[in-house]
Design a protein around this motif. Structure first.
Motif, short mmCIF file in Angstrom:
data_model
loop_
_atom_site.label_atom_id
_atom_site.label_comp_id
_atom_site.label_asym_id
_atom_site.label_seq_id
_atom_site.Cartn_x
_atom_site.Cartn_y
_atom_site.Cartn_z
N ASP A 234 0.89 -1.15 -0.05
CA ASP A 234 -0.06 -0.04 0.16
C ASP A 234 0.92 1.15 -0.06
OD1 ASP A 234 -1.56 2.20 0.66
OD2 ASP A 234 -1.98 1.33 2.56
N ASP A 295 -9.96 -1.57 -3.12
CA ASP A 295 -8.98 -0.83 -2.10
C ASP A 295 -7.89 -0.30 -3.37
OD1 ASP A 295 -7.66 0.64 -0.45
OD2 ASP A 295 -6.89 -0.93 0.64
N ASN A 296 -6.64 -0.93 -3.31
CA ASN A 296 -5.57 -0.36 -4.05
C ASN A 296 -5.40 -0.90 -5.39
OD1 ASN A 296 -4.99 1.28 -1.69
ND2 ASN A 296 -3.64 -0.52 -0.76
N LEU A 428 -8.56 1.12 4.89
CA LEU A 428 -9.64 2.39 4.84
C LEU A 428 -10.92 1.95 4.98
CD1 LEU A 428 -10.02 5.40 5.05
CD2 LEU A 428 -10.23 5.44 2.75
O1 F6P Z 1 -3.06 3.39 8.28
C1 F6P Z 1 -2.36 3.82 7.44
C2 F6P Z 1 -3.17 4.19 6.14
O2 F6P Z 1 -2.56 4.99 5.37
C3 F6P Z 1 -4.46 4.68 6.68
O3 F6P Z 1 -4.45 6.18 6.53
C4 F6P Z 1 -5.36 4.03 5.68
O4 F6P Z 1 -6.30 3.62 6.44
C5 F6P Z 1 -4.77 3.15 5.23
O5 F6P Z 1 -3.27 3.00 5.59
C6 F6P Z 1 -4.68 3.04 3.65
O6 F6P Z 1 -4.62 1.53 3.44
P1 F6P Z 1 -5.57 0.65 2.55
O7 F6P Z 1 -4.83 0.95 1.27
O8 F6P Z 1 -5.43 -0.64 2.95
O9 F6P Z 1 -6.90 0.96 2.81
#
Ligand code: F6P
Ligand code: MG
Length: 512
Positions: A234, A295-296, A428
């Motif tokens: 991430d 998500d990513n 997130l």
């Molecule tokens: O915890 C660090 C962080 O950047 C948070 O701000 C956010 O919840 C997360 O990581 C983002 O991660 P992901 O891509 O898994 O949602």
């Protein structure tokens, strides 16, 4: 009823809480993230200048940088959260061209659906300033609210600008691309695994239903793991990690090592839900639909798509619906163009250069399969993509409710209620499901998701823990994890385990 934009109890995590990951996030990670974005815009401007691109594009790019620098300064100086003045922003970004814009034209821009969320961000922000002044600056505010506001502010100048070039520019696009390129080994390994899966699935065709069911269950568990740990890469978290390090987080070996670190594992319940639908379909049902709230981009998206291919190829489902964001979000989150880019990257021999013949064939094979599902060419089975502005609001997911859900939550409910299972990917999404509140860590997951519990939406989350909020642990488990972390990391408080990305949870709610 709370006047604040989040439930009143328990309180949310705050950026000025020294023991929370919010604290270094707001002070160390966010400035790095904004700076990287500025650098990428700046590098793009240099390239445009070299190519002698139109001066208005170059000048507009410079004004966008000015705006991003103001966000950075406000953050570094711990300024009070100010409402977004979109009219002013339109004028600032338009620069000298502004004289050509009438008030009517400005109002027309502002009334566009893509800015509908700005009022609600501003209203919530005013409530915070009024009702909770001690949490109304960048470095003291509620973590979830301020982090969403930050990314909303970063996206805005690109949305209000005049030139198509910057309108289409993804400020985090360059970083996402680089990270995916560095994931070459993990990508090839999974492509080869997928090719083998296709053979395994055809062998299963001749088996009796019980045997087939058992084998599918084992495969389901494997591909859930693939998708779960895909979340370990991430970009918003890896501000200090080199691209070279990324590959050590990927691949089968890394996954196996991590298996014991899944603290709550409801995979079995998710399987039962899908398998029951599958059996109903064989008796004349409509065909199961799985939704993934993505998500990513890059490697994680690739693992999600391969998991989706398994569900479709095996016949367990006939529709996969993907939900990306529609503005750049938390650095690495998927935008619709990332899905297309991924398909192109897989088939481009230059992108994953020097792949051996077998890997090359496997990569093409994955891409062809994905393309045929997106074109609805596989016997009625398909992959669809839907966006909603709801995913980039400040709201927790208990706003996914009939009729009254805020920020588009009601429309999302209308859509998701028809799904057999909604999978929420990543940290997130998980924080939003729990409103990022300071729950006692033994709180049952179904209690912490509030109204979603009986919303008619069946859901499961695949989350590697990268934040403070964790629920569903057994009594004593949190203390053990804290102790273990503390004894292995000198000078730590022990609380770091929950945002180290080394542990994970798979948590399920029947929705009824
Ligand atoms: O915890 C660090 C962080 O950047 C948070 O701000 C956010 O919840 C997360 O990581 C983002 O991660 P992901 O891509 O898994 O949602
Ligand atoms: Mg993300």
């Amino acid at each position: 009823m709370s006047q604040l934009p989040y439930p009143s109890s328990p309180p949310p995590y705050y950026n000025n809480q020294k023991t929370s990951f919010a604290y270094p996030s707001a002070r160390e990670r966010w400035p790095v993230i904004i700076n990287q974005g500025i650098q990428d815009v700046s590098r793009t401007i240099d390239q445009l200048t070299e190519k002698k691109e139109k001066p208005e594009v170059i000048e507009e790019g410079k004004r966008i940088i000015q705006h991003l620098s103001t966000i950075l300064d406000d953050l570094n100086q711990d300024k009070k959260l100010e409402p977004i003045n979109i009219e002013q922003l339109i004028k600032d970004i338009a620069g000298p061209n502004f004289s050509g814009l009438s008030d009517d034209e400005v109002s027309k821009i502002v009334s566009d659906a893509k800015f509908r969320d700005i009022n609600s961000y501003n209203e919530d922000l005013n409530q915070i300033v009024l009702n909770d002044p001690s949490h109304s600056t960048w470095q003291s505010a509620a973590w979830l609210f301020s982090e969403c506001l930050l990314y909303r502010k970063i996206a805005l100048p690109f949305q209000v600008c005049n030139t198509d070039f910057w309108k289409q520019f993804d400020i985090f696009g360059y970083q996402k691309k680089q990270a995916f390129r560095s994931s070459k080994d993990g990508v090839a390994e999974l492509a080869l695994r997928y090719k083998k899966l296709t053979e395994q699935l055809s062998e299963l065709e001749s088996k009796i239903p019980e045997e087939k069911g058992k084998a599918l269950k084992v495969l389901f568990q494997e591909f859930v793991d693939v998708s779960l740990w895909g979340n370990a890469t991430d970009l918003s978290l890896l501000t200090n990690v080199s691209l070279e390090d990324i590959k050590h987080l990927q691949g089968e070996q890394a996954r196996r090592k991590n298996e014991a670190n899944i603290l709550v594992n409801d995979t079995e319940k998710a399987w039962e839900a899908i398998y029951t639908e599958f059996n109903n379909n064989n008796e004349g049902g409509n065909g199961a639909r799985v939704d993934i709230v993505l998500d990513n981009a890059g490697f994680e998206l690739y693992t999600d798509l391969v998991f989706g291919l398994f569900l479709l190829d095996s016949g367990l489902i006939n529709t996969l619906v993907l939900h990306p964001k529609d503005i750049p979000w938390f650095v690495s989150d998927v935008l619709p163009h990332d899905v297309l880019d991924l398909l192109n990257d897989l088939t481009d021999p230059e992108f994953f250069a020097h792949s051996d013949k077998e890997s090359r064939e496997a990569l093409d094979f994955v891409a062809e399969k994905l393309i045929s599902y997106t074109k609805n060419e596989v016997g009625g089975k398909k992959i669809e993509i839907r966006t909603s502005p709801f995913w980039t609001t400040q709201y927790g997911y208990s706003e996914i409710k009939a009729n009254v859900g805020k920020g588009g939550g009601a429309q999302v409910w209308e859509d998701l209620k028809d799904s057999s299972l909604v999978i929420f990917k990543g940290d997130l999404n998980h924080r939003k499901l729990l409103w990022d509140l300071q729950w006692d860590r033994t709180t049952p997951f179904t209690e912490a998701i509030g109204d979603l519990k009986d919303s008619g939406i069946r859901l499961v989350t695949f989350r590697t823990c990268k934040g403070d909020v964790v629920v569903g642990l057994k009594p004593g488990q949190q203390e053990e994890l804290e102790q273990a972390w503390k004894s292995q990391h000198e000078g730590s408080t022990g609380r770091e385990w929950s945002y180290s990305g080394k542990w994970a949870v798979i948590e399920y709610s029947e929705g009824a």
